[in-house]
Write a protein that holds these residues in place. Sequence first.
Motif, PDB file in Angstrom:
ATOM      1  N   PRO A   1      17.710  15.267  50.040  1.00  0.00           N
ATOM      2  CA  PRO A   1      16.933  13.647  50.954  1.00  0.00           C
ATOM      3  C   PRO A   1      17.269  13.438  52.370  1.00  0.00           C
ATOM      4  O   PRO A   1      17.849  14.431  52.632  1.00  0.00           O
ATOM      5  N   PHE A   2      16.703  12.568  52.773  1.00  0.00           N
ATOM      6  CA  PHE A   2      16.824  12.229  54.102  1.00  0.00           C
ATOM      7  C   PHE A   2      18.729  11.969  54.362  1.00  0.00           C
ATOM      8  O   PHE A   2      18.939  11.412  53.704  1.00  0.00           O
ATOM      9  N   THR A   3      19.055  12.575  55.776  1.00  0.00           N
ATOM     10  CA  THR A   3      20.600  12.161  55.541  1.00  0.00           C
ATOM     11  C   THR A   3      20.255  10.957  56.798  1.00  0.00           C
ATOM     12  O   THR A   3      19.930  11.113  57.337  1.00  0.00           O
ATOM     13  N   ARG A   4      22.095  10.073  56.491  1.00  0.00           N
ATOM     14  CA  ARG A   4      22.024   9.301  57.553  1.00  0.00           C
ATOM     15  C   ARG A   4      22.647  10.330  58.510  1.00  0.00           C
ATOM     16  O   ARG A   4      23.166   8.894  59.639  1.00  0.00           O
ATOM     17  N   VAL A   5      23.334  11.122  58.655  1.00  0.00           N
ATOM     18  CA  VAL A   5      24.927  12.007  59.183  1.00  0.00           C
ATOM     19  C   VAL A   5      24.212  13.011  60.297  1.00  0.00           C
ATOM     20  O   VAL A   5      24.202  13.948  59.471  1.00  0.00           O
ATOM     21  N   PRO A   6      23.857  13.126  61.356  1.00  0.00           N
ATOM     22  CA  PRO A   6      23.598  13.900  62.571  1.00  0.00           C
ATOM     23  C   PRO A   6      24.137  15.036  61.863  1.00  0.00           C
ATOM     24  O   PRO A   6      25.491  14.847  62.343  1.00  0.00           O
ATOM     25  N   GLY A   7      23.446  16.416  61.301  1.00  0.00           N
ATOM     26  CA  GLY A   7      24.803  17.955  61.787  1.00  0.00           C
ATOM     27  C   GLY A   7      24.855  17.841  60.523  1.00  0.00           C
ATOM     28  O   GLY A   7      24.850  18.629  59.830  1.00  0.00           O
ATOM     29  N   GLN A   8      24.464  16.734  58.809  1.00  0.00           N
ATOM     30  CA  GLN A   8      24.667  16.982  57.388  1.00  0.00           C
ATOM     31  C   GLN A   8      23.557  16.818  57.192  1.00  0.00           C
ATOM     32  O   GLN A   8      23.225  15.807  57.003  1.00  0.00           O
ATOM     33  N   LEU A   9      23.625  18.359  56.768  1.00  0.00           N
ATOM     34  CA  LEU A   9      22.334  18.340  56.391  1.00  0.00           C
ATOM     35  C   LEU A   9      22.333  18.950  54.538  1.00  0.00           C
ATOM     36  O   LEU A   9      21.539  18.400  53.756  1.00  0.00           O
ATOM     37  N   VAL A  10      23.126  19.790  54.071  1.00  0.00           N
ATOM     38  CA  VAL A  10      22.975  19.200  52.617  1.00  0.00           C
ATOM     39  C   VAL A  10      24.510  20.135  52.607  1.00  0.00           C
ATOM     40  O   VAL A  10      25.073  20.747  53.433  1.00  0.00           O
ATOM     41  N   PRO A  11      25.518  19.025  51.197  1.00  0.00           N
ATOM     42  CA  PRO A  11      24.909  17.839  51.110  1.00  0.00           C
ATOM     43  C   PRO A  11      24.468  16.630  52.140  1.00  0.00           C
ATOM     44  O   PRO A  11      25.125  16.747  52.813  1.00  0.00           O
ATOM     45  N   ALA A  12      23.267  15.816  51.845  1.00  0.00           N
ATOM     46  CA  ALA A  12      22.769  14.950  52.803  1.00  0.00           C
ATOM     47  C   ALA A  12      23.318  13.958  52.014  1.00  0.00           C
ATOM     48  O   ALA A  12      23.902  13.617  50.685  1.00  0.00           O
ATOM     49  N   VAL A  13      23.672  12.878  53.591  1.00  0.00           N
ATOM     50  CA  VAL A  13      24.345  11.437  52.733  1.00  0.00           C
ATOM     51  C   VAL A  13      23.301  10.944  53.425  1.00  0.00           C
ATOM     52  O   VAL A  13      22.661  10.184  54.262  1.00  0.00           O
ATOM     53  N   PRO A  14      22.827  10.246  52.124  1.00  0.00           N
ATOM     54  CA  PRO A  14      21.171   9.033  52.609  1.00  0.00           C
ATOM     55  C   PRO A  14      21.875   7.545  53.006  1.00  0.00           C
ATOM     56  O   PRO A  14      23.294   7.607  52.222  1.00  0.00           O
ATOM     57  N   ALA A  15      21.118   6.978  53.218  1.00  0.00           N
ATOM     58  CA  ALA A  15      21.758   5.741  53.669  1.00  0.00           C
ATOM     59  C   ALA A  15      22.027   5.138  51.850  1.00  0.00           C
ATOM     60  O   ALA A  15      21.051   5.189  51.304  1.00  0.00           O
ATOM     61  N   PRO A  16      22.236   3.830  53.012  1.00  0.00           N
ATOM     62  CA  PRO A  16      22.922   2.879  51.316  1.00  0.00           C
ATOM     63  C   PRO A  16      21.898   2.692  50.150  1.00  0.00           C
ATOM     64  O   PRO A  16      21.872   2.953  49.428  1.00  0.00           O
ATOM     65  N   ALA A  17      21.392   1.806  50.794  1.00  0.00           N
ATOM     66  CA  ALA A  17      19.662   1.997  50.097  1.00  0.00           C
ATOM     67  C   ALA A  17      19.360   3.040  48.858  1.00  0.00           C
ATOM     68  O   ALA A  17      18.527   2.840  48.009  1.00  0.00           O
ATOM     69  N   ALA A  18      18.908   4.212  50.226  1.00  0.00           N
ATOM     70  CA  ALA A  18      18.383   5.242  49.097  1.00  0.00           C
ATOM     71  C   ALA A  18      19.475   5.897  48.517  1.00  0.00           C
ATOM     72  O   ALA A  18      19.550   6.064  47.094  1.00  0.00           O
ATOM     73  N   ALA A  19      20.546   5.417  48.313  1.00  0.00           N
ATOM     74  CA  ALA A  19      21.440   6.599  47.484  1.00  0.00           C
ATOM     75  C   ALA A  19      21.695   5.864  46.739  1.00  0.00           C
ATOM     76  O   ALA A  19      22.146   6.622  45.200  1.00  0.00           O
ATOM     77  N   GLU A  20      21.358   4.430  46.868  1.00  0.00           N
ATOM     78  CA  GLU A  20      21.549   3.834  45.407  1.00  0.00           C
ATOM     79  C   GLU A  20      20.737   3.690  44.783  1.00  0.00           C
ATOM     80  O   GLU A  20      20.887   4.112  43.565  1.00  0.00           O
ATOM     81  N   ARG A  21      19.560   3.444  45.021  1.00  0.00           N
ATOM     82  CA  ARG A  21      18.284   4.535  44.171  1.00  0.00           C
ATOM     83  C   ARG A  21      18.306   5.922  43.513  1.00  0.00           C
ATOM     84  O   ARG A  21      17.886   5.590  42.545  1.00  0.00           O
ATOM     85  N   LEU A  22      18.636   6.630  44.451  1.00  0.00           N
ATOM     86  CA  LEU A  22      19.177   7.992  43.452  1.00  0.00           C
ATOM     87  C   LEU A  22      20.014   8.283  43.085  1.00  0.00           C
ATOM     88  O   LEU A  22      19.697   8.735  41.445  1.00  0.00           O
ATOM     89  N   ALA A  23      21.252   6.642  42.892  1.00  0.00           N
ATOM     90  CA  ALA A  23      21.925   7.248  41.654  1.00  0.00           C
ATOM     91  C   ALA A  23      21.923   6.345  40.334  1.00  0.00           C
ATOM     92  O   ALA A  23      22.144   6.754  39.121  1.00  0.00           O
ATOM     93  N   LEU A  24      20.961   5.360  40.452  1.00  0.00           N
ATOM     94  CA  LEU A  24      20.385   4.783  39.749  1.00  0.00           C
ATOM     95  C   LEU A  24      19.068   5.367  38.618  1.00  0.00           C
ATOM     96  O   LEU A  24      19.961   5.662  37.459  1.00  0.00           O
TER      97      LEU A  24
END
Length: 455
Positions: free
Chosen positions: A5-28
Amino acid sequence: MYRIPFTRVPGQLVPAVPAPAAAERLALRGQLEASQWWPAEVLAQLQQVQLGALCEHVWEQVPWYRDRLAEAGWAPGRPMTTDCYRRLPILRREEAMAAGEALRARTLPEGHGEVSAGSTSGSTGRSLRYWVSELARRIGSAFHLHIYCLAGWDFTRDLASILVDKQGVAAAPEGRTYPDWGPCLADLYPSGRHHFLAAMTDIDDQLDWLQRRRPAYLQTYPSNLAALLERAAARGLPLDFLQGISTLGEQVPEALRERVRAHFGWPLFDVYSASEVGVMAIQCPSHEHYHVQTANVLLEVLDEQGRPCGPGQTGEVVVTCLNNFAAPLLRYAIGDFAEVGAGCDCGRGQPVLQRIRGRARNMLRRPDGVTAWPSFGTAALHRAAPIRQFQVVQTAIDRIELRLVCDRPLPADTQRELVAILQASLGYPFQVEIRRCDRIERSAGGKYEDFLSLL
């Protein structure tokens, strides 16, 4: 297939930290992926829990339902048992249309968000207005992501959709191109472009558009796909750039499935959904039957006496969307018929629909008392004549009108052959009138029916 996924935290690529809406969708989506493998009895228990929460809300916020719930023997604080649920009257479309805004909840629980309105396509001539919460829309977006994953599609390739253009933004000849596959992916994964063309576009113009865009994947209606394949064959145009096709909105004829398998070497992928309730069933990745999406709907298939159908039996589809608290439709007759299937050997615990049969107006009635879902000998009809499009209409109990779009008039012997093919396919010597048309129009919702009963 590896997806980061895209990450919202610069430099933290793996594991990525998605934006809240994207993270919710990924969790669902993760819950949808995991829960499909749970045992049938566990899925049924979870549905009962969610149904109970929905009914508690309905009792307080949608007074229109109170008498129905009370007469079924339910009251707040009591479990909504299967027997109690089946005592609820079936909600018919006409009744829902008459109720209108009385079906809207006065308030929503915290977290369900704003409410938006919509209306069904009106392909039946009866458009139903409905309301959807923001939460239900977000869950629906997770289902779209889930569908793409089940289909096994590579998000980085281009996608094309030939569907109804509600906003009037995708007219021929160029349609409209978006930079990504849409809201379910835009903030989550890198994706290819999404090319969109209005389904009302002439078939030849659709083919020319596909040749220019050359997408890897195509979404369209079954009838439109059939017309595309027929016309592509007539023009000698290859569609070998396609690596996957998904259909929706209409019954899928077996002849179309066979044609896709023969032409491409892989099966088409179908989704059963409706705008007022969302995704109801998704085709099994390993078979051509469907898995009911228990995380979104409680779906029944009922016979003429209102009893649950068993495997191999066809009945009326009655559904409750479990996630939309804005204007709940409890035991809503969607207007379709489906055949129940046996449990699937793929390991999913979800109920199985063997096939979606279509609406009552898609049933043939014969003078000898037989009522059936018709088969037309589609391949034989196309072999006998240069047919670009056809529609079979039952105008009387013993009469059939065969509407044809052809490049040239048909000689008498060809017309007699078409009549014989149709009579043999329908299993009765109907009086058949052949009517040549310039075009057979789709409904306002972009849908097309190859059989229609006017009885």
